[in-house]
Write a protein that holds these residues in place. Structure first.
Motif, short mmCIF file in Angstrom:
data_model
loop_
_atom_site.label_atom_id
_atom_site.label_comp_id
_atom_site.label_asym_id
_atom_site.label_seq_id
_atom_site.Cartn_x
_atom_site.Cartn_y
_atom_site.Cartn_z
N HIS A 186 0.83 -1.21 0.00
CA HIS A 186 0.00 0.00 0.00
C HIS A 186 0.86 1.25 0.00
O HIS A 186 0.50 2.26 -0.61
N TRP A 187 2.01 1.19 0.67
CA TRP A 187 2.97 2.30 0.62
C TRP A 187 3.57 2.41 -0.79
O TRP A 187 3.68 3.50 -1.35
N GLY A 188 3.99 1.27 -1.32
CA GLY A 188 4.67 1.26 -2.60
C GLY A 188 3.81 1.72 -3.75
O GLY A 188 4.25 2.50 -4.60
N ARG A 189 2.58 1.24 -3.81
CA ARG A 189 1.67 1.66 -4.88
C ARG A 189 1.37 3.14 -4.79
O ARG A 189 1.29 3.84 -5.80
N ASP A 190 1.19 3.62 -3.58
CA ASP A 190 0.95 5.04 -3.35
C ASP A 190 2.11 5.88 -3.89
O ASP A 190 1.92 6.86 -4.62
N SER A 191 3.33 5.48 -3.54
CA SER A 191 4.52 6.21 -4.00
C SER A 191 4.67 6.13 -5.51
O SER A 191 4.99 7.12 -6.18
N ASP A 192 4.44 4.95 -6.06
CA ASP A 192 4.54 4.76 -7.51
C ASP A 192 3.51 5.63 -8.24
O ASP A 192 3.81 6.23 -9.28
N ASN A 193 2.33 5.74 -7.68
CA ASN A 193 1.30 6.56 -8.31
C ASN A 193 1.67 8.03 -8.34
O ASN A 193 1.29 8.75 -9.27
N GLY A 194 2.40 8.48 -7.33
CA GLY A 194 2.86 9.87 -7.35
C GLY A 194 3.79 10.14 -8.52
O GLY A 194 3.71 11.21 -9.16
N PHE B 269 -5.07 13.47 -7.76
CA PHE B 269 -4.69 12.10 -7.40
C PHE B 269 -5.93 11.20 -7.29
O PHE B 269 -5.96 10.09 -7.82
N ASN B 270 -6.94 11.69 -6.58
CA ASN B 270 -8.15 10.90 -6.40
C ASN B 270 -8.90 10.69 -7.71
O ASN B 270 -9.48 9.62 -7.95
N THR B 271 -8.87 11.70 -8.57
CA THR B 271 -9.51 11.56 -9.88
C THR B 271 -8.81 10.50 -10.71
O THR B 271 -9.44 9.68 -11.37
N ARG B 272 -7.49 10.49 -10.64
CA ARG B 272 -6.71 9.57 -11.46
C ARG B 272 -6.71 8.14 -10.93
O ARG B 272 -6.84 7.17 -11.68
N PHE B 273 -6.57 7.98 -9.60
CA PHE B 273 -6.35 6.65 -9.04
C PHE B 273 -7.50 6.11 -8.19
O PHE B 273 -7.44 4.98 -7.72
N LYS B 274 -8.52 6.93 -7.98
CA LYS B 274 -9.71 6.50 -7.25
C LYS B 274 -9.37 5.95 -5.87
O LYS B 274 -9.92 4.95 -5.41
N ALA C 176 0.65 8.09 2.02
CA ALA C 176 1.71 8.83 2.72
C ALA C 176 2.60 9.63 1.78
O ALA C 176 2.63 10.86 1.82
N TYR C 177 3.32 8.95 0.88
CA TYR C 177 4.43 9.60 0.19
C TYR C 177 4.18 9.98 -1.26
O TYR C 177 5.08 10.46 -1.93
N ALA C 178 2.96 9.81 -1.76
CA ALA C 178 2.69 10.19 -3.14
C ALA C 178 3.02 11.66 -3.43
O ALA C 178 3.60 11.97 -4.48
N PRO C 179 2.72 12.62 -2.52
CA PRO C 179 3.11 14.00 -2.80
C PRO C 179 4.62 14.18 -2.92
O PRO C 179 5.10 15.00 -3.70
N TYR C 180 5.36 13.40 -2.14
CA TYR C 180 6.82 13.50 -2.16
C TYR C 180 7.42 12.87 -3.42
O TYR C 180 8.37 13.41 -4.00
N THR C 181 6.87 11.73 -3.85
CA THR C 181 7.39 11.14 -5.09
C THR C 181 7.01 11.98 -6.29
O THR C 181 7.75 12.04 -7.27
#
Length: 398
Positions: free
Chosen positions: A55-63, A307-312, A317-322
């Motif tokens: 869940h961390w990794g996918r979030d970061s990758d999506n950023g 982000f929510n529009t794109r990935f639903k 945590a870290y999507a804004p940072y990536t």
């Protein structure tokens, strides 16, 4: 992010395709052949995409993906050629050995820059491979001070480190929570143990006492033995250096055996997933983030909507940072008018970027010049700020 105030144009976001063994290449249209005048620029994104930290990794990758899609919508040109950015996503499983294999796959694929890895334990061994190749990397979630103490010229970090987090958490525990006797548990990873060590030193400096030190692993789920030992020490507070996958069950088991002490973690605990895992036992837990809280990030509201529009889905945590880390790489390429690592790497230390997460500029080691640490408590099922972000020079903290 203030750097690119672009709305995501749906017509410019095409189907994402998987193309490499063990990873995925994401682009505006990865399946289409490149035009003769089109320049393909690959950004490597390394995260745990499977396992307990997925869940961390996918979030970061999506950023990273969102930043690339928006750059493609903008229409970047380098050296007179229109650029098509692609994301090569690799699963390092938060494992040091796998991370070095991922690093080699990135080099073999000819990527132009790296965002990642997610964890300190995976990043540090991989960073040597990138350094030897002269490949720029910008870390968005790596908090171990060791990362930038290696002396590599290609490594940069846009987030505060664990020395700063440990210090802020310890001072808050002793001075504000009046916790004098503190028990510490860590997961023996580079991140968890390093954070716990920094926290322990800061507790003693603040006038507190470490009454018990215990260890687990980042795969454990049963903590009854170590918690029983801790209960006998009668601490005022239990600190955990590790991630939400263990912290959630841990607080449940604390409640089960009647430990009344407060529970505190760092950024590894500060997630929506922790709340799900801990259930009602999560209420009252303290944590931190190595950065500003979402409500004061200068570009978060707009980013979150896109982000929510794109990935639903909700930002973990870290999507804004990536996202910002990707923009740092692209910005350096634009200033150099080249995506060749040797040509744009000299531009990275000159970064001055107003990002979603705040102002980004680097010191001589590659650390963000002023790291922020924010403290939280979980109240009514939500993480709420209990101490405003405090700025401190990253180089001074090390």
């Amino acid at each position: 992010m203030q750097f690119f105030r672009l709305s995501l144009i749906a017509a410019s976001i095409m189907t994402l395709t998987a193309c490499n063994k063990g990873g995925e290449t994401q682009s505006a249209d990865a399946s289409a052949p490149a035009a003769e005048s089109e320049l393909i620029v690959k950004i490597g994104s390394a995260n745990p995409l499977t396992g307990p930290f997925a869940h961390w990794g996918r979030d970061s990758d999506n950023g990273v993906i969102l930043a690339v899609e928006e750059a493609n919508a903008e229409g970047v040109t380098l050296g007179g050629k229109k650029v098509r950015f692609e994301v090569m996503s690799e699963d390092d499983q938060a494992d040091p050995k796998t991370a070095t294999q991922v690093a080699q796959r990135f080099l073999d694929a000819g990527v132009n820059g790296i965002v990642g890895h997610l964890t300190s334990g995976a990043t540090i061994p991989a960073s040597r491979i990138y350094s030897d190749a002269g490949l720029p990397m910008v870390a968005a979630s790596v908090t171990s001070p060791k990362f930038t103490q290696q002396g590599y010229s290609n490594t940069f970090r846009i987030i505060a480190n664990d020395t700063q987090q440990g210090d802020a958490l310890a001072k808050f525990a002793v001075a504000d929570l009046k916790a004098k006797n503190i028990a510490i548990i860590d997961d023996r990873t580079t991140y968890g143990q390093g954070l716990a060590d920094d926290f322990a030193k800061a507790v003693q400096a603040a006038g507190g006492k470490v009454v018990k030190r215990e260890y687990t692993t980042n795969n454990a789920s049963d903590f009854m033995a170590i918690l029983t030992a801790i209960k006998g020490a009668n601490p005022d507070l239990v600190f955990y250096g590790g991630m939400d996958a263990q912290a959630g069950p841990m607080v449940k088991q604390m409640q089960k055996i009647g430990i009344k002490a407060a529970f505190m973690g760092a950024d590894g605990v500060n997630t929506a997933e922790f709340i799900k895992l801990a259930g009602t036992a999560a209420e009252g837990v303290y944590s931190s983030s190595a950065g500003a809280s979402k409500d004061v990030m200068p570009g978060y509201a707009s980013f979150n909507e896109r982000f929510n529009t794109r990935f639903k889905g909700e930002v973990q945590a870290y999507a804004p940072y990536t996202y910002d880390a990707t923009r740092v790489l692209i910005s350096a390429m634009k200033r150099a008018d080249s995506a060749e690592p040797a040509k744009y790497l000299p531009e990275l230390p000159k970064t001055q970027l107003d990002g979603i997460t705040g102002t980004i500029a680097f010191d001589a080691k590659g650390d963000i010049k002023q790291g922020l640490v924010t403290l939280y408590q979980l109240k009514d099922g939500k993480w709420q700020t209990v101490a405003a972000p405090a700025k401190s020079a990253a180089s001074a903290a090390q």
